[in-house]
Scaffold this active site. Structure first.
Site, PDB file in Angstrom:
ATOM      1  N   LYS A 284       0.839  -1.193   0.000  1.00 14.74           N
ATOM      2  CA  LYS A 284       0.000   0.000   0.000  1.00 14.74           C
ATOM      3  C   LYS A 284       0.881   1.252   0.000  1.00 14.74           C
ATOM      4  CE  LYS A 284      -3.958  -1.789   2.658  1.00 14.74           C
ATOM      5  NZ  LYS A 284      -4.989  -1.624   1.609  1.00 14.74           N
ATOM      6  N   ASP A 295      -7.462  -2.757  10.659  1.00 17.65           N
ATOM      7  CA  ASP A 295      -8.025  -3.766   9.759  1.00 17.65           C
ATOM      8  C   ASP A 295      -8.521  -5.011  10.514  1.00 17.65           C
ATOM      9  OD1 ASP A 295      -8.788  -4.331   7.174  1.00 17.65           O
ATOM     10  OD2 ASP A 295      -6.869  -5.210   6.576  1.00 17.65           O
ATOM     11  N   ASP A 355      -2.892  -7.587  -1.621  1.00 26.26           N
ATOM     12  CA  ASP A 355      -3.618  -6.666  -0.742  1.00 26.26           C
ATOM     13  C   ASP A 355      -5.101  -7.048  -0.618  1.00 26.26           C
ATOM     14  OD1 ASP A 355      -3.992  -4.568   0.945  1.00 26.26           O
ATOM     15  OD2 ASP A 355      -3.917  -3.001  -0.591  1.00 26.26           O
ATOM     16  N   ARG A 359     -10.424 -11.430   2.149  1.00 24.40           N
ATOM     17  CA  ARG A 359     -11.279 -12.494   1.613  1.00 24.40           C
ATOM     18  C   ARG A 359     -10.605 -13.848   1.720  1.00 24.40           C
ATOM     19  NH1 ARG A 359     -11.582  -9.386  -3.984  1.00 24.40           N
ATOM     20  NH2 ARG A 359     -11.292  -7.689  -2.488  1.00 24.40           N
TER      21      ARG A 359
HETATM   22  N1  BES Z   1      -8.180  -3.655   4.437  1.00 22.56           N
HETATM   23  C1  BES Z   1      -8.307  -3.287   3.085  1.00 22.56           C
HETATM   24  C2  BES Z   1      -9.581  -2.505   2.792  1.00 22.56           C
HETATM   25  C3  BES Z   1      -9.633  -1.096   3.304  1.00 22.56           C
HETATM   26  C4  BES Z   1      -9.137  -0.058   2.559  1.00 22.56           C
HETATM   27  C5  BES Z   1     -10.240  -0.810   4.502  1.00 22.56           C
HETATM   28  C6  BES Z   1      -9.212   1.247   3.026  1.00 22.56           C
HETATM   29  C7  BES Z   1     -10.333   0.488   4.958  1.00 22.56           C
HETATM   30  C8  BES Z   1      -9.808   1.517   4.223  1.00 22.56           C
HETATM   31  C9  BES Z   1      -8.323  -4.524   2.209  1.00 22.56           C
HETATM   32  O1  BES Z   1      -7.533  -5.567   2.662  1.00 22.56           O
HETATM   33  C10 BES Z   1      -7.797  -4.123   0.880  1.00 22.56           C
HETATM   34  O2  BES Z   1      -6.667  -3.738   0.816  1.00 22.56           O
HETATM   35  N2  BES Z   1      -8.630  -4.200  -0.160  1.00 22.56           N
HETATM   36  C11 BES Z   1      -8.243  -3.804  -1.455  1.00 22.56           C
HETATM   37  C12 BES Z   1      -8.780  -4.819  -2.414  1.00 22.56           C
HETATM   38  C13 BES Z   1      -8.271  -4.635  -3.818  1.00 22.56           C
HETATM   39  C14 BES Z   1      -6.793  -4.928  -3.879  1.00 22.56           C
HETATM   40  C15 BES Z   1      -9.039  -5.558  -4.717  1.00 22.56           C
HETATM   41  C16 BES Z   1      -8.823  -2.423  -1.729  1.00 22.56           C
HETATM   42  O3  BES Z   1      -9.957  -2.159  -1.320  1.00 22.56           O
HETATM   43  O4  BES Z   1      -8.122  -1.610  -2.315  1.00 22.56           O
HETATM   44 ZN    ZN Z   2      -7.176  -5.673   4.649  1.00 20.67          ZN
HETATM   45 MN    MN Z   3      -5.529  -5.377   2.023  1.00 18.79          MN
END
Ligand code: BES
Ligand code: ZN
Ligand code: MN
Length: 508
Positions: A284, A295, A355, A359
């Site tokens: 990230k 998280d 990331d 899931r």
């Molecule tokens: N924990 C994150 C989701 C998240 C993002 C929560 C911002 C709160 C604020 C999750 O693990 C994640 O990174 N999801 C990605 C998925 C993507 C790579 C398909 C996302 O939402 O960018």
């Molecule tokens: Zn996450």
């Molecule tokens: Mn993530």
């Protein structure tokens, strides 16, 4: 922290007495005592107070002279506006919660330590609900997290109220007590979830989830099982194992079981316990990454709900809770884009983006939990996608479900708890975005409908069991601004909605 008090509120000699008045309620019948009504009448005439939401009126009884017989003995009296009479029950409940929250915030700023609160008896709600929502608003607004800061009295802008006394204001004592206890338990659960989330990544690890659950089980007579890495290997949980590969912290799958009776249905709760999400190899951006210690809010919500279940011992449901807990880091053994993992049950998954890890750990927990505990209903909570923030902002949790009755029940529970949800669709056209050339499924579906495709991934592992997924990425922290929610930081969302659902639904 909170007690009932029956004596005349004007006899209370503490720091502050709080009363509530509805918008336009010039009779102010809820205010015990003509002197205070008279003083407030002056403010009303001057246009300074009309019972509007967020309005407050502060009075020093000593200023009213000493001759009056019914002069309040407390140092201060605070009158808080409730707002316009609401049409819907959920709105009225929220009104009471918000006004109580405003009272607690003002009390904190006044550095009042002992506060008596006269319940707003005029609101069109059951007495239990009035007491419940008042208790919730007061306790949620009185929350602080300052364990890592030096105490500096000069810099302190507010203090935590030490004790709230609730006065029924004419409402039946037994109902008030029952409602107060329900509200206290729910607020305590939410604050406990906030405490877990507020801990930094090095203060709350996967092992912390395990330790906390073990203690809870001992305290409340629940069963607790902790699966560690070797168990996961035996069981073939490639998702949680894969995500944890890049981290030195051992992963845990925490399982808590509350049993009331064989005859009752089983509800399974699953919470994402990602104690820090760096994104892994699909790293990230640095800016804001510190927030990814949150998280684990889904796991915190589920564990906190189990605390309350252990206290309340509901009769309608057996409850089993699973929290897959790990970090997502990019160590030298980390999972890589292109890797193929095998989930519990044999489904293979092509990793496109490391990331999209939530899931992966949820899939194993869902599949394993459903096979092992054969629940009648499944609810999972997860900070799963940034996309849900784009869709719903910080005001509503995303709800996705394969069952309309369950979805309706959760929408209602969320509304009544002041934690509203909004349902999004599922469907084969979205699932198709996850088709992989080389595995049964891939772990991302591209930018369009990111929240829905994430839920489709989970759906692959729940089969036909009624299931609902709550994407709390937008609401678990920096939730809608309101008196009883912190402006920044974890909201403790989830446990109160779950409790409301568990208390009001049963076998159907
Ligand atoms: N924990 C994150 C989701 C998240 C993002 C929560 C911002 C709160 C604020 C999750 O693990 C994640 O990174 N999801 C990605 C998925 C993507 C790579 C398909 C996302 O939402 O960018
Ligand atoms: Zn996450
Ligand atoms: Mn993530």
């Amino acid at each position: 922290m909170m007690e009932l008090r029956k004596k005349d509120p004007w006899e209370f000699r503490g720091d502050l007495v709080v009363c509530f008045v509805g918008e336009g309620d010039r009779k102010m019948a809820a205010i015990p005592g003509a002197v205070v009504r008279k003083a407030l009448g002056q403010a009303w005439k001057a246009g300074d107070f009309a019972g509007k939401k967020g309005e407050t009126f502060l009075l020093y009884p000593a200023l009213l002279g000493t001759g009056e017989a019914e002069l309040p003995r407390a140092r201060r009296v605070l009158v808080v506006g409730l707002g316009k009479p609401e049409e819907k029950v959920a709105g009225r409940r929220e009104q009471v919660r918000c006004a109580a929250g405003t009272a607690a915030v003002r009390a904190g700023a006044l550095k009042a330590r002992r506060v008596l609160v006269v319940l707003p008896a005029g609101v069109e709600l059951a007495p239990e609900e009035i007491a419940e929502c008042t208790a919730e608003g007061l306790l949620l607004a009185n929350y602080r997290f300052d364990k890592y800061k030096k105490e500096d009295p000069d810099k302190q802008e507010s203090v935590r109220v030490g004790k709230f006394l609730l006065h029924g204001g004419g409402l039946a004592t037994a109902s008030v007590r029952q409602g107060m206890e329900a509200g206290m338990s729910a607020a305590e659960a939410a604050c406990s979830a906030r405490d877990m989330a507020n801990e930094p990544g090095n203060g709350w690890t996967p092992s912390s989830f395990a330790d906390h659950a073990r203690k809870l089980a001992r305290r409340s007579g629940m069963k607790c099982r902790i699966l560690d890495r070797s168990d996961m290997k035996k069981l073939g949980m490639g998702g949680i194992l894969g995500v944890s590969q890049g981290s030195a912290q051992p992963p845990k799958l925490v399982i808590l079981q509350y049993r009331t009776s064989k005859k009752k249905p089983t509800l399974m709760l699953v919470g994402k316990g990602l104690t820090f999400d760096s994104g892994g190899i699909s790293l990230k951006p640095a800016s804001g990454m510190e927030e990814m210690k949150y998280d684990m809010c889904g796991g915190a919500a589920v564990l906190a709900a189990m605390e309350a279940i252990g206290r309340e011992k509901p009769a309608a449901w057996n409850v089993v809770a699973l929290i897959p807990a790990t970090e997502n880091l990019g160590g030298s053994a980390a999972m890589k884009p292109g890797d193929i993992i095998t989930h519990f049950g044999g489904t293979t998954s092509e990793i496109i983006n490391t990331d999209a890890e939530g899931r992966l750990i949820l899939a194993d927990a869902l599949a394993y939990g459903i096979k092992t505990y054969q629940p009648d209903m499944v609810i999972d909570l997860a900070t799963l996608t940034g996309a849900v923030i784009i869709g719903l902002g910080h005001h509503r949790t995303g709800l996705l479900a394969n069952d309309d009755t369950l979805a309706a029940g959760l929408l209602e529970a969320g509304e009544l708890a002041g934690e509203p949800l909004w349902r999004l669709p599922l469907g084969p056209e979205y699932r198709k975005q996850l088709d992989s050339e080389v595995a049964d499924i891939k772990n991302t579906g591209g930018r369009p409908a990111g929240t829905i495709t994430a839920a489709c991934y989970l759906q692959e592992f729940v089969g036909d069991v009624p299931w609902a997924h709550l994407d709390i990425a937008g609401t678990a922290w920096n939730f809608t601004e309101k008196s009883y929610m912190p402006k920044k930081g974890p909201s403790g969302i989830g446990p109160r909605t779950l409790l409301h659902f568990i208390r009001t639904t049963g076998a159907r």
